[in-house]
Design an enzyme around this catalytic site. Structure first.
Site, PDB file in Angstrom:
ATOM      1  N   ASN A  13      -5.648  75.161  -2.535  1.00  0.00           N
ATOM      2  CA  ASN A  13      -5.318  73.774  -2.667  1.00  0.00           C
ATOM      3  C   ASN A  13      -6.352  72.450  -2.895  1.00  0.00           C
ATOM      4  O   ASN A  13      -6.402  71.874  -3.820  1.00  0.00           O
ATOM      5  CB  ASN A  13      -4.527  73.303  -1.486  1.00  0.00           C
TER       6      ASN A  13
ATOM      7  N   ARG B  25       2.300  76.699 -10.830  1.00  0.00           N
ATOM      8  CA  ARG B  25       2.442  76.644  -9.244  1.00  0.00           C
ATOM      9  C   ARG B  25       3.641  76.814  -8.650  1.00  0.00           C
ATOM     10  O   ARG B  25       4.368  76.142  -9.477  1.00  0.00           O
ATOM     11  CB  ARG B  25       1.630  75.349  -8.749  1.00  0.00           C
TER      12      ARG B  25
ATOM     13  N   GLU C 269      -4.459  80.019   0.649  1.00  0.00           N
ATOM     14  CA  GLU C 269      -3.643  78.920   0.182  1.00  0.00           C
ATOM     15  C   GLU C 269      -4.281  77.429   0.388  1.00  0.00           C
ATOM     16  O   GLU C 269      -4.236  76.785  -0.476  1.00  0.00           O
ATOM     17  CB  GLU C 269      -2.305  78.806   1.210  1.00  0.00           C
TER      18      GLU C 269
HETATM   19  N1  ATP Z   1      -6.234  69.327  -0.603  1.00  0.00           N
HETATM   20  C1  ATP Z   1      -5.238  68.836  -1.311  1.00  0.00           C
HETATM   21  N2  ATP Z   1      -5.506  67.322  -1.930  1.00  0.00           N
HETATM   22  C2  ATP Z   1      -4.531  66.838  -2.729  1.00  0.00           C
HETATM   23  N3  ATP Z   1      -3.255  67.324  -2.695  1.00  0.00           N
HETATM   24  C3  ATP Z   1      -2.846  68.354  -2.410  1.00  0.00           C
HETATM   25  C4  ATP Z   1      -3.811  69.108  -1.411  1.00  0.00           C
HETATM   26  N4  ATP Z   1      -3.070  70.487  -0.964  1.00  0.00           N
HETATM   27  C5  ATP Z   1      -1.941  70.209  -1.255  1.00  0.00           C
HETATM   28  N5  ATP Z   1      -1.588  69.030  -2.068  1.00  0.00           N
HETATM   29  C6  ATP Z   1      -0.538  68.529  -2.740  1.00  0.00           C
HETATM   30  O1  ATP Z   1       0.710  69.175  -2.020  1.00  0.00           O
HETATM   31  C7  ATP Z   1       1.623  69.837  -2.952  1.00  0.00           C
HETATM   32  C8  ATP Z   1       2.114  70.994  -2.216  1.00  0.00           C
HETATM   33  O2  ATP Z   1       1.211  72.056  -2.071  1.00  0.00           O
HETATM   34  P1  ATP Z   1       1.428  73.420  -1.960  1.00  0.00           P
HETATM   35  O3  ATP Z   1       0.219  74.527  -1.679  1.00  0.00           O
HETATM   36  O4  ATP Z   1       2.588  73.998  -1.038  1.00  0.00           O
HETATM   37  O5  ATP Z   1       2.132  74.070  -3.481  1.00  0.00           O
HETATM   38  P2  ATP Z   1       1.149  74.016  -4.622  1.00  0.00           P
HETATM   39  O6  ATP Z   1      -0.183  74.093  -4.308  1.00  0.00           O
HETATM   40  O7  ATP Z   1       1.549  72.762  -5.878  1.00  0.00           O
HETATM   41  O8  ATP Z   1       1.760  75.349  -5.458  1.00  0.00           O
HETATM   42  P3  ATP Z   1       1.585  76.934  -4.948  1.00  0.00           P
HETATM   43  O9  ATP Z   1       0.541  76.905  -3.686  1.00  0.00           O
HETATM   44  O10 ATP Z   1       2.670  77.537  -4.618  1.00  0.00           O
HETATM   45  O11 ATP Z   1       0.478  77.571  -5.921  1.00  0.00           O
HETATM   46  C9  ATP Z   1       0.589  70.139  -4.251  1.00  0.00           C
HETATM   47  O12 ATP Z   1       1.249  70.137  -5.599  1.00  0.00           O
HETATM   48  C10 ATP Z   1      -0.172  68.936  -4.159  1.00  0.00           C
HETATM   49  O13 ATP Z   1       0.395  67.669  -4.811  1.00  0.00           O
HETATM   50 MG    MG Z   2      -1.161  75.489  -3.348  1.00  0.00          MG
END
Ligand code: ATP
Ligand code: MG
Lengths: 108, 154
Positions: free
Chosen positions: B54, B114, B50
């Site tokens: 990200n 996502r 995860e």
């Molecule tokens: N390393 C990162 N750099 C920039 N933004 C991030 C990063 N990690 C997370 N985010 C932000 O936080 C939000 C939520 O992250 P999360 O992993 O919970 O959901 P997601 O990645 O959008 O979906 P999923 O993980 O279910 O595929 C992301 O949509 C993004 O905007």
């Molecule tokens: Mg994610």
């Protein structure tokens, strides 16, 4: 990897390997192709050979649920291992999981 | 009680989706050295996947050389089977961390499918998840877990 069994009305997509962001892209394209061409009544995603899945897999299932509903069909996920079933439940999608111990899907 | 550092490892790799499975396998192999429960290894793999995904998907979005930007994963194993993993990028950062960590919150366009569950999944499989982020500077995610090992069951 993906194997598709298609009898015209019912499609079984049997996935093997890991379902992550990297793998999801190809799986999505292949499954959507057969949804579009066959317009199934039921799409079964068989997870028996999936050893790993993260939230990208939840996105994949949600997306296919939408795609199959758009052609009037239903979706079920079967043979998901515990962690994978837990992951699917996080998304509130419990109702698509067929549990091999509780329900008989031998006819699916 | 002060924890003693037993082993550590840092892995640096470009933000490519092929490195998602590579990095979680490395984390699993690192955790395996204290012979933890199989469910602990599964949890570590999911949480690392995860956090790294990200970094691949969000951190360098809209940057031309996104696939050459670096993600860094540091693994630390302490006495008694305590594991700390830090996943760091130098990308765009997260504006509102609290909001980002809410279930089903995502900034990705719908076409990318996502689910916004990444942080929820990390929190449920790890004992502790800490996120530090600065706009334009990057994000670091610290994952901690007390592994169930034969040793600490005695
Ligand atoms: N390393 C990162 N750099 C920039 N933004 C991030 C990063 N990690 C997370 N985010 C932000 O936080 C939000 C939520 O992250 P999360 O992993 O919970 O959901 P997601 O990645 O959008 O979906 P999923 O993980 O279910 O595929 C992301 O949509 C993004 O905007
Ligand atoms: Mg994610």
């Amino acid at each position: 990897m993906l194997k598709i069994y298609n009898d015209g009305r019912r499609i079984t997509a049997s996935i093997s390997g890991d379902i992550d962001h990297h793998a999801a892209r190809e799986l999505r394209v292949s499954i959507d192709e057969v949804i579009a061409s066959s317009r199934p009544e039921l799409l079964i995603i068989d997870m028996a050979e999936v050893g790993f899945m993260d939230s990208s897999g939840v996105g994949l299932i949600l997306g296919r649920l939408k795609a199959v509903k758009a052609v009037g069909g239903e979706l079920l996920v079967k043979n998901a291992k515990k962690e994978i079933a837990d992951m699917i439940r996080f998304s509130g999608l419990s109702y698509v999981i067929v549990n091999s111990e509780k329900r008989d899907y031998s006819t699916l | 009680m002060k924890r003693k550092l037993i082993n550590e490892c840092t892995l640096r790799f470009p933000a490519l989706s092929r490195n998602e499975s590579f990095s979680r396998s490395v984390a699993a192999a690192f955790a395996a050295q204290c012979d933890p429960a199989a469910s602990d290894i599964a949890a570590v793999k999911i949480a690392v996947s995860e956090a790294v995904t990200n970094a691949v998907v969000h951190a360098y979005r809209d940057e031309e050389d996104a696939g050459r930007r670096i993600v860094e994963m540091t693994l630390r194993l302490y006495s008694g089977g305590f594991l700390r993993i830090i996943i760091k990028d130098r990308g765009k950062g997260i504006e509102d961390i609290q909001q980002a960590m809410k279930p089903e919150f995502t900034t990705a366009p719908e076409s990318e499918e996502r689910s916004g569950l990444g942080f929820t999944v990390m929190s449920s499989f790890m004992d502790n998840v800490k996120v530090r982020s600065a706009k334009g500077k990057g994000t670091s995610v610290t994952l901690e877990k007390q592994l169930t090992t034969y040793e600490n069951e005695q």
